[in-house]
Write an enzyme that holds these catalytic residues in place. Structure first.
Site, mmCIF file in Angstrom:
data_model
loop_
_atom_site.group_PDB
_atom_site.id
_atom_site.type_symbol
_atom_site.label_atom_id
_atom_site.label_comp_id
_atom_site.label_asym_id
_atom_site.label_seq_id
_atom_site.Cartn_x
_atom_site.Cartn_y
_atom_site.Cartn_z
ATOM 1 N N THR C 76 -20.896 17.726 68.935
ATOM 2 C CA THR C 76 -21.456 16.983 70.064
ATOM 3 C C THR C 76 -22.957 16.822 69.935
ATOM 4 O O THR C 76 -23.530 15.810 70.312
ATOM 5 C CB THR C 76 -21.146 17.727 71.376
ATOM 6 O OG1 THR C 76 -19.737 17.793 71.518
ATOM 7 C CG2 THR C 76 -21.733 17.021 72.566
ATOM 8 N N THR C 150 -19.427 22.822 69.275
ATOM 9 C CA THR C 150 -19.335 24.107 69.953
ATOM 10 C C THR C 150 -17.931 24.696 69.918
ATOM 11 O O THR C 150 -17.779 25.902 70.038
ATOM 12 C CB THR C 150 -19.765 23.966 71.426
ATOM 13 O OG1 THR C 150 -18.964 22.967 72.049
ATOM 14 C CG2 THR C 150 -21.225 23.598 71.528
ATOM 15 N N ASP C 151 -16.924 23.856 69.740
ATOM 16 C CA ASP C 151 -15.548 24.360 69.853
ATOM 17 C C ASP C 151 -15.280 25.546 68.937
ATOM 18 O O ASP C 151 -14.682 26.533 69.338
ATOM 19 C CB ASP C 151 -14.545 23.236 69.543
ATOM 20 C CG ASP C 151 -14.096 22.526 70.803
ATOM 21 O OD1 ASP C 151 -14.852 22.573 71.791
ATOM 22 O OD2 ASP C 151 -12.999 21.945 70.806
ATOM 23 N N LYS C 228 -17.397 31.302 72.960
ATOM 24 C CA LYS C 228 -17.483 30.195 73.909
ATOM 25 C C LYS C 228 -16.589 30.537 75.091
ATOM 26 O O LYS C 228 -15.373 30.622 74.946
ATOM 27 C CB LYS C 228 -17.027 28.892 73.248
ATOM 28 C CG LYS C 228 -17.214 27.666 74.132
ATOM 29 C CD LYS C 228 -16.837 26.361 73.418
ATOM 30 C CE LYS C 228 -17.111 25.166 74.325
ATOM 31 N NZ LYS C 228 -16.726 23.891 73.685
#
Lengths: 404, 599, 404, 599
Positions: C76, C150-151, C228
Site C-alpha cells: 500500500t 502491511t499484510d 499486525k
C-alpha cells in the site's frame, strides 16, 4: 513414619510415591522428595486415612433469595492440587465457595456438577451436553453460572450463544486464571461478580472475568466478542474491539444498554455440523496444505491477512471448494478490525470467487457460527445467515480504543 | 514448669544478582507509578485444614496495594507462573550448605508457604529445603544447622493506612537463603556468637546483596511454654536484648498465670463511652473523635495491678492485640489518670463497675473493629492463663517484642505445582563445591597476593564484605591500590559527608569512566566529591573544568604568576595554588616546578 | 469525446471500459459509469496519450549526506489507484516522496525497486530475494528501508531478522495502511520516521509504523516481536508484550537501550526449510485434521490454548511426529503471555512427549524461526537453538501493560 | 469585456438518520474527550496533476485536530474503509432527483473530491452523481438542474489557532444532497426565487436534518471574468446581497484593471519595521508585539487612492490574502494615520519611499509567514490586473464576500476505490419513486384529513418543515390537537423564552412520557417549561409535585379553604387558585366546583 535419610533421623507423612521417589511431608511442613533407595530405618507409626488428608469439612451452603443454577464443567476455577503428579487437576468442589465468596448468602445455588473435562479437551459434543444442562436448569432459576476452564471458554460460550436462540435468563461463564487453592486466586471475585450478573436481567451468554490486574472490577464479556488474549493474566479475556457488556464493582452491577434482555422463551437449537475448518493463512501455506486442510469440510473459515486476503496460489482451491458446493468464509488474523474485500484487487477477486466476507466477526466465532448455521438453517440461507448479526457477533460500529 | 532456655536462630540472607524465579534484577527499585490492589483469601493447605496464622490474618480483612517497580515483572504481580529457577542462586545455596556441613537433598522441590498478610502477591512464599543436618562449631560446642532453605523474599512494606497495606514489589522474589539452627543455643551470648560465626561465612562469600537489610535474623525462643518466634532482628546487639526481654516476659507471665485461674474473661465487654469524652482534655482522644472514631471501655477482670506495675505488663499484652487491628493502643486503669484523661474517670467507673481487683481500660476504635478486638483480647487472656505462649512476635529497636500473629503451622505448606522438582546431579554439586566460601585466612592471603595490599587492609576489606567490590573496582580502575583507597577511605568519608549509603549502581559508572580516563587519585576523589556530595550528574561532571588536572605548561604559568606576585618556595606553593583554583593538581609536580623556577 | 446519455449531451474523457461499462471522466471531474449501450452520438474530439493521464513529472531527488538504501517490494505504501479495476494496486513510484516527506533532503537514496509483489502473495522464496537485495545495498549505505505491504510485513521482517545473523546497519520495513495517493496517507510520516531510524546506530530488522492514530509518533518495532493487530488502523502494528524499540517524534529519534547496535560484519544465512506447519488448535480440530496438516512437515508449530495445551486426542499424532524424527513446538493462540507447560498435567504430558515449549515467542515467528533453524543448524541442536533467544524473539521479562 | 450576469446555485441539504457510509447517527454530538491530530499532504489526482486549491492549502502548512464524538467511529477517523452505502439516503437522493425532473444514472459510482483544508479526515469528500439534467419551473422560465449528488458532509470547524484547525467529527459523513443548478439564473430576485422553489421541495420531504445549518447554499457567479464560487450562504436574503456585492466588486475591479497595466508588482517587498513600533500608541500592534510578533511594511506600487476610496477597495483584496495566513489584516496608506498609528508614519515613509501614486501598508506577522503573504499578494495582484477572477469566496453575514481559496479544478476528483459502484436496478428505482415528495397541496390535504387540523395550521406546519414532527408527536401523545399546539405555540414560545433551539433529541423523551401518562395540555406545557426553561432533569421532572394536577378532592378542598377565607365566585376562582399553587389545574373544573359549592 520415622526414617533415616542421609544419616538424619526424620519424621513425616508419606504423601505419595512417584517414579521411584517418595514424597514425604515433614513435620515442619516441607515436602521432601527422596529416592526410595536412599532412606532407611523406616518405622511406620500411624496410617492416616486418605480422606483425612484431602477431605474438607462440608457445611451445607446457605440459602439466599436469588436462585442461580451452578453448573460445573471443570477448569482452573474448580481445580485443586493433584498431589500425585504435583500438578493442578480439575476437581470440582463448590465447598470452597462458602468461606470465600462474600455475596453467597444472597443466593440459592442449584448445583449440577457435570463430569469434569479439561478445557482443552472439550469438543463440540461437550457443548451439547453443557447446553442441555443449562436448558434443564434455567427454567427454575434466575440465571446460570457455568464454571469452565479458561483455555476454551470463549469457544464453548460462543457455541452456547448460537445454540440458544432465545434465553430466559443470563448464562454466565466463569473461569479463573489462578486456581482456587491459592490465596490470590481470581476465582472468588469472578464468582462474586458472576453470580450478580447471573441474577440480572440479561438474556445472553457471557463470560465474567477480572477486568484488570486488581481485585476490584469484574468485566462481563459477550461470548461471541470475547477472546482469551493472555496466557496467564487475570484480565486475559477481552471484549474484542468493544467495551465489556457489564461491570461489577463495589458490589454493584452496571449493564450496557446494548445488552440483550431475557426473553419469554428458551429455545435451544442443539444441532451442529462439525465439519468446519479454520485455516490460518501465512506465507508458507501452500495450495497443497490448504487442500489437505479443507478436504471434506462443509465450510472453511480463513484467517486471512489484513482486510481479508490470501495468496492467489489458493484461488484454485477456493474455486474447487465452491464448485463442490461448500463454503469459504473470510476473517482477519489481525483479530481487531473488519475484513473489507473491496479495497484491494485481490480482495475483489476472492469476492468474485464467492468467498463470504465476515466483517469483524472473530475467526473462532465464525467457525462456530458456521457449525451452527450449517446444521440449523436451509443451505440456500447459509450466506445471508452468516452475514446476519445473530447474537452481536459483529460490531455495527468500531471506535478508537486505546487498549486493543 | 519453666525449663531451660532454648534458642534457635533463623538467619536470612538476600542474594544479589537476579531474582529467584524471573529475570528481574535484585537491585534498583524505581517505582513505575502504577499500582495494583488485591485481596487474599485463606485457603486450605494440603491436609485440608486452615492454617491458624492464615485464619487470623483473614479476620483482619485488609486489602493490599502494590507499587510496581522497574525490577518487577508479571511474576511479582502473580500474573504468570514462575520461570525456571535462577541457577546462580541455587548454586550459592548449595555451596553455603556445604560450607555449613549440611547434607544436600536429592531433589529440590518447592513448597508454597501460605502467607496472607499481603507480603506475597501470590499469598504464599516459594521455599525449598536445599541442605539439612549441618553444624557450626562454637565456644559452647557445635550448634546444629537444621535446614538451609532457598526462598523468595517478600514485599517491602511501605505503609498501612485505613485497612490498606501498601507494599513495594522491589524486594519480592529476591533469593533468600534461610539458615535455621537447632535450638542448641543456650543464652544471649551464645546466640550472638553463633550469629556472628554464620554471618561471617556469608560476608566472606560476598554473595549477599549490598543493602542495609540484606541480612535479617529471626530468633526462636523457648523456656518450656512453647516456641516463640521473634521476627526481623536486624542487629547482633538486638538478638541479645530480644532474648533477655522475652526471658523476662515469660517469667512474669508464669508468675501471674496461676493467679488468673478461674477468672471470668467473658466479663470483658466493650461499651461505647464516646459521649463521656466529648469534652475530653486528652488530645489524642479528641483528635480521634474528630476523625469520627469512638471510645470504648471495658472492665478487665482481675487485672488491677498487673497491667503496668513493676515487671508486670499485662497492659502491653492487651495493647498488642488492639494495635494489630489498627488501634493506637489502650489506656488502662494502672496508668489512669493520665494522657489527659481524668475528669471522665468517675463516670467511667460508674458505668463499668470494676470490682475488687478488677482493672478497666478504654480504647479508641470503630464499631466494625471493636468486636474483633474484644474477641481477640479474650482469647489471648485465655491462652496466657494456661501459659500457651507460642506465637510470632516482632522486635523493636530497643529489643522489646510485640505480638505479630499466631505461629503458623505446617498446614500452611503445600507443594508449588508450577515448578518441577530439580534433581541435584553430580555436575551441579561439583559446580557448587567449586564456589564454597573460603575461610577468612584463605581470603586474606588471596587478596594480599592478588592485589598487593597489606594484610591489615585485606582483613578490613574482607570483614566489611567488600572483597567482591575490590575485585570489581580494580577491574574498572586497573589499579588495586586506588581501589583499596576508595573502599577504605574515600567511600567511608563520602558516606560520612552525605549521611547516605553510597550505592554501587551509582558508583560503578563513575569508576568505569575513571578507569577509561586513567584518572589519578586526586581527580577521582575530587570527582567522587562532586558526584556524591554536590550531586553533579555524571555527564556534567565529565565535562567539568573542576576535574581537569592543572598540569604541564598551565601549572607552570600559574606558578610563574604566583612567583611574580610574591616569590614562591616549595613550602608554600601547594596552599598558594589551592587558594587560586579548585582544579586538582599534583603537589609533587608543583614543588618540582618551583625548584626548577627557583634555580 | 462528446456523447449523449439519457438525452443529455455530455463531454468527457474515456478512462476505461470494463464489463460493458464505459468509465468516463466528465469535465466537472466526476466519473460516470455508463453501459455502452446507453450512450449515443459519440464524437471523439481528441485522443489523450496514456502517459499524459498517469504520468508524473519527475524531478531528480535531492542528494543528502545520509545514505540509505531504498528497496521497494510493493504494498500500500507504494500503491496507487488502478483505474482499470478501480481498486488499489501496487505500483512503485518513489517520485511521490519528493513533495511529501519533509526530511528527504537529508538523504541520498540508493534505490532498488524490486518487482512489486502483493504482500499476501509473498512466499519464503521472496524473503530470500529481499534478503539478497538488502545484503547487496547495505555495505554502501548507512541502513536500508524496505517498502512492504502491511499484510505480511511482520512475516517478511521476521524472516530477514533470522536470516541476518549480523547486520552492519538498520533494516527498517515501512508500510502504510492508507495508500499514498490519499492526502491522509500514513505513508509520509512513516517514511520520514523510517528514514531516521534507518540512519541510526541500530543493527536490527525492524518495522516503522504509526504509534497511534495521530500523525505525531512513529514506533519502531523489533521484527520478531511485531504483529499486525488491526486490519485497518494506522497503528495496527504492535510490539507484542513489550514497548517499541524506538520512537520518532518531533523530528527526533529515541532508541531503547535494549536495541542491538550495528555490527562489524554482515552475515546472511539465506537457507530456509519451508516444510513447517502452523496449526491453530481449537475444539473442532480432530486427530485426523491434525494428521493431514502435519503430514510430511519437518516441524509443526501449534498455536495451543492458554499456557500451551491441546486436546489429548492429538497426543498420538504428536507421538507419531516425534517418532519419525520431526518436531512439535508449542506457542499460545492468546498471542500475549508465555506458554508454561509445567502448570497443568496436560502440559507436562506434552513436554514428556517431547513438545518444545517456546515461551512467549509469537506463533508466526516460531514458524519462521523453525524454517531458519532447520536449514542452518545441525539437527541435534534444533531443540536448544529454538529455545535460545537468537534475535530478541523471546521476552526475558514481561510487564503489566495496559494496552495488550 | 463585461457580459451578462450568470448565476447558478448549489443547494446542500443534510439528510437525517444514519451517516452515509457507517452506522453512526446523524444527530447527537457529545464529545468523548479524545482528540486526534493529523496532517494532510497534497497528492495528485487521476490525471497526475496537483489541484490548485490543494497546492494552495498545502502552502498554509496547517495541522488539524479532531474531537471524537459519540456519533463518530473509526470511519470518520479515516481508520477503516467505508461500509456499505446507507440505502435510505440513496433512496431519498433518487426520489429527490425524480422530483426535480432529473435523469438518474445507471450506476452510482463514488468519487473522492480532494479537500485538504482538514474538513475531511481522509483529505477527500466522497461524492457521486445520482441525478442530472433536470429542471424547476420559475417565473423566468425553467432553471436547469445540472446535477444532484449524494455526498458526505464535512467536519464542523470549532476554531483555528496557531496553525492548528480544530474540528468536531460529529457532522462528518452526514449524507448531503447537493443540488446544482445551471447558470440559468439572471439576477438576485431570480436567485432567491429559485432557491425558494428548491428549498420548498426539501422542506416538504421532511428528510432534512432538523438543525440550523441543515440547508446551506453556494452561489456561482459570473459576469464575464470567470466563475466565482461563493460558499456557505445561509439565508435567502444573503443570496441577494452576496450577488449584489459581487456584481459591484467585479465592476470596480474591471474599471481599475486597465490602470494597473505595467505596474511592477515585484516592488512589493516586506521589510521588518518592528523597531519603529516599540513605543506605538496602537493597542492592537502593541498587543501583538508583546506576543512576540513583528511588524512588516512594504510599498504598494500604484495603489494609492485605490485601497479604500469610494467604491475602490483594493485594501480589502489584499487584507483577504493576509487573513488567510492567520494575520489579523493590514493597515494601509488610504486609512493611515488611524488605528493609533501616526507617530511612526514619517519614519515609515522614509524607509519605504512610496513614489507618486504608490501606497504602502503594514502588517503584523512572523518571519515564517510573511514570505508566504508577500508571494500571495503579488500573485493576487497579477491576477486582478488581468481580471483573472475565478476563485472560491466566502460570504459574511452582511453579504460581503471574501477570498477563501483558489477554485478547485476537476483535477481534484478521482475514483473512490473502496466502494464498488452500485447498479440502480428497477426495484431500487421503484422504491425511490414511492417516496417522491408530495406537492404542498397534497400534503396539506393529507394533514387535514389525517390529523383533523385546520388548513391554516397544516400550511404553517408544512412550510416550517414540521410535518414529520407532527406525525411523530401525534404518535407519542396520541393526540393530534395537542401535537399541533406544541408545534405551533408551545415550542416557539419556549424558544423565545430560552433563546435556544429546542432539540428533538431532548424533546422526544419528554413527549413519550407525556403520552404514557396521558398529560393534558396544561400539564404538558408546565412540564415543557420546567424542562426547557428551568432545565429540570427528566427524572426529577417526572417525580415533581409541580406537574401533578390539582384535581378531585384536592381541588375541592382548596376551593373550600379559599371560600372560607373569602367567598369564591366563578369569576375570581382561577386567579385565586393560581395565587396559591404552582400546580396545574383545569380552570373549567374549578369553576364547576365553585358552582357546586355555591349551590
Amino acid at each position: 513414619m520415622e526414617f533415616t535419610y542421609k544419616d538424619t533421623k526424620m519424621k513425616g507423612v508419606l504423601v505419595s510415591i512417584s517414579e521411584g521417589n517418595l514424597n514425604i511431608k515433614l513435620v515442619n511442613g516441607y515436602n521432601l522428595l527422596v529416592p526410595g533407595s536412599s532412606i532407611s530405618d523406616i518405622n511406620i507409626i500411624e496410617k492416616i486415612q486418605q480422606n483425612q488428608i484431602t477431605g474438607e469439612t462440608s457445611k451445607p451452603l446457605e440459602k439466599g433469595t436469588r436462585k442461580v443454577a451452578f453448573i460445573g464443567t471443570g477448569g482452573t476455577i474448580a481445580s485443586r492440587v493433584d498431589y500425585i503428579t504435583g500438578a493442578v487437576k480439575p476437581v470440582l468442589n463448590p465447598g470452597f465457595l462458602r468461606e470465600s465468596v462474600s455475596n453467597l448468602s444472597k443466593y440459592t445455588l442449584d448445583i449440577n456438577l457435570l463430569e469434569a473435562v479439561l478445557s482443552e479437551n472439550i469438543t463440540p459434543d461437550d457443548w451439547v451436553v453443557f447446553a442441555r444442562a443449562v436448558k434443564e436448569k434455567l427454567s427454575a432459576n434466575d440465571g446460570a453460572v457455568i464454571l469452565h476452564g479458561t483455555d476454551t471458554m470463549s469457544y464453548t460460550a460462543s457455541a452456547l450463544s448460537f445454540m440458544f436462540q432465545s434465553l430466559t435468563g443470563p448464562v454466565v461463564f466463569i473461569g479463573s486464571q489462578r486456581s482456587s487453592d491459592r490465596p490470590s486466586s481470581d476465582a472468588f471475585l469472578n464468582l462474586e461478580g458472576g453470580l450478580e450478573f447471573a441474577s440480572s436481567d440479561l438474556g445472553e451468554v457471557c463470560i465474567a472475568m477480572h477486568e484488570n490486574s486488581s481485585d476490584d472490577r469484574v468485566a462481563l464479556h459477550r461470548a461471541v466478542r470475547s477472546r482469551k488474549m493472555h496466557s496467564s493474566r487475570r484480565d486475559a479475556f477481552h471484549s474484542m474491539g468493544t467495551k465489556p457488556l457489564g461491570i461489577y464493582e463495589n458490589n454493584k452491577v452496571t449493564i450496557s444498554p446494548e445488552a440483550k434482555l431475557r426473553g419469554e422463551e428458551l429455545i435451544l437449537n442443539e444441532k451442529l455440523e462439525t465439519s468446519v475448518a479454520l485455516v490460518y493463512f501465512h506465507p508458507g501455506l501452500t495450495a497443497e496444505d490448504f487442500t489437505a486442510m479443507t478436504e471434506g469440510k462443509r465450510a472453511t473459515v480463513i484467517m486471512g491477512t489484513g482486510l481479508g486476503h490470501t495468496g492467489t496460489r489458493l484461488y484454485p482451491v477456493v474455486k474447487d471448494i465452491m464448485d463442490r458446493g461448500d463454503h469459504v468464509l473470510m476473517t482477519t488474523q489481525c483479530l481487531y478490525g473488519s475484513v473489507n474485500m473491496n479495497v484491494y484487487s485481490t480482495g475483489r477477486e476472492l469476492l468474485r470467487l464467492g468467498v463470504i466476507p465476515l466483517s469483524n466477526m472473530l475467526p473462532e466465532v465464525a467457525m462456530i457460527k458456521a457449525m451452527h448455521v450449517l446444521a440449523n438453517y436451509p443451505e440456500e440461507d447459509f450466506r445471508n445467515t452468516m452475514l446476519s448479526n445473530l447474537r452481536g457477533e459483529m460490531l455495527e460500529r468500531e471506535f478508537l480504543q486505546e487498549d486493543y | 514448669m519453666s525449663s531451660k532456655v532454648m534458642v534457635g536462630l533463623e538467619i536470612h540472607i538476600q542474594l544479589g544478582g537476579r531474582k529467584l524465579f524471573c529475570n528481574c534484577k535484585t537491585e534498583s527499585s524505581n517505582e513505575t507509578g502504577k499500582t495494583v490492589e488485591r485481596r487474599l483469601i485463606a485457603t486450605t493447605g494440603e491436609s485440608g485444614k486452615y492454617d491458624p496464622a492464615a485464619v487470623y490474618e483473614k479476620s483482619r480483612e485488609r486489602s493490599f496495594k502494590y507499587s510496581l517497580t522497574d525490577n518487577s515483572c508479571l511474576l511479582e504481580l502473580d500474573e504468570e507462573p514462575p520461570h525456571n529457577i535462577n541457577p546462580e542462586a541455587l548454586r550459592k545455596a548449595l555451596a553455603m550448605s556445604m560450607a555449613l556441613n549440611c547434607k544436600v537433598v536429592d531433589r529440590v522441590s518447592y513448597m508454597r508457604k501460605i502467607v496472607i498478610d499481603g507480603s506475597n502477591t501470590s499469598g504464599f512464599q516459594r521455599t525449598s529445603i536445599v541442605g539439612f543436618n549441618g553444624y557450626v562449631e562454637t565456644s559452647n560446642g557445635p550448634v546444629g544447622i537444621s535446614t538451609i532453605c532457598l526462598e523468595e523474599d517478600s514485599c517491602r512494606k511501605i505503609e498501612e493506612k485505613n485497612g490498606v497495606v501498601h507494599y513495594s514489589l522491589d524486594r519480592l522474589g529476591v533469593p533468600l537463603l534461610e539458615i535455621a539452627t537447632e535450638p542448641d543455643i543456650i543464652d544471649e551470648d551464645h546466640a550472638v556468637e553463633t550469629a556472628e560465626i554464620i554471618g561471617k561465612k556469608l560476608i566472606l562469600s560476598g554473595w549477599a546483596r549490598k543493602a542495609p537489610d540484606a541480612i535479617r535474623q529471626d530468633v526462636n525462643f523457648s523456656m518450656g511454654f512453647g516456641r516463640v518466634e521473634i521476627k526481623g532482628v536486624p542487629k547482633l546487639s538486638t538478638i541479645r536484648s530480644a532474648i533477655s526481654y522475652e526471658k523476662e516476659r515469660q517469667t512474669w507471665l508464669a508468675e501471674l498465670a496461676p493467679k488468673f485461674k478461674g477468672t471470668d474473661w467473658e466479663r470483658i465487654k466493650f461499651q461505647d463511652v464516646t459521649e463521656m469524652f466529648r469534652q475530653t482534655k486528652s488530645k489524642v482522644i479528641a483528635r480521634n473523635l474528630k476523625a469520627g472514631m469512638s471510645v470504648y471501655g471495658t472492665v478487665l477482670p482481675g487485672l488491677a495491678g498487673f497491667l503496668k506495675n513493676g515487671s508486670y505488663k499485662m497492659g502491653k499484652e492487651l495493647a498488642d492485640v488492639a494495635k494489630l487491628f489498627g488501634s493506637g493502643g489502650i489506656m488502662h486503669s494502672d496508668e489512669l489518670p493520665g494522657y489527659g484523661v481524668e475528669d471522665e474517670l468517675p463516670k467511667l467507673q460508674e458505668l463499668l463497675k470494676p470490682g475488687e481487683g478488677d482493672g478497666y481500660t478504654i480504647i479508641v476504635s470503630t464499631p466494625r473493629i471493636i468486636g474483633l478486638i474484644e474477641d481477640s483480647m479474650k482469647s489471648r487472656l485465655k491462652k496466657l492463663e494456661r501459659m500457651d505462649l507460642p506465637e510470632t512476635r516482632v522486635v523493636s529497636d530497643d529489643g522489646s517484642t510485640h505480638l505479630l500473629r499466631p505461629l503458623p503451622g505446617g498446614e500452611r505448606m503445600y507443594p508449588e505445582t508450577d515448578i518441577q522438582s530439580i534433581p541435584l546431579d553430580a555436575i551441579l554439586l561439583e559446580n557448587a563445591a567449586r564456589i564454597i566460601p573460603k575461610s577468612e585466612e584463605q581470603l586474606i592471603s588471596e587478596l594480599i597476593s592478588s592485589y598487593g595490599i597489606s594484610k591489615q587492609d585485606a582483613s578490613v576489606i574482607i570483614s566489611s564484605g567488600k572483597a567482591q567490590s575490590l575485585k570489581e573496582y580494580t577491574g574498572l580502575l586497573q589499579n588495586s591500590k586506588l581501589a583499596t583507597r576508595i573502599i577504605l577511605q574515600a567511600l567511608p568519608e563520602m558516606e560520612k559527608k552525605t549521611g547516605e549509603t553510597i550505592s554501587e549502581t551509582e558508583l560503578l559508572p563513575l569508576l568505569e569512566e575513571a578507569g577509561k580516563r586513567k584518572w589519578d587519585r586526586q581527580i577521582l576523589e575530587r570527582a567522587l566529591d562532586l558526584y556524591f556530595v554536590d550531586k553533579l550528574p555524571l555527564a556534567n561532571l565529565l565535562s567539568s573544568e573542576m576535574i581537569k588536572p592543572l598540569e604541564g605548561d598551565e601549572l607552570k604559568s600559574m606558578i610563574e604568576n604566583l612567583d611574580s606576585e610574591e616569590p614562591v618556595d616549595p613550602k608554600n606553593i601547594v596552599p598558594r595554588i589551592r587558594a587560586k583554583t579548585n582544579r586538582p593538581f599534583n603537589p609533587a609536580d608543583a614543588i618540582k616546578l618551583v625548584r626548577e623556577i627557583s634555580q
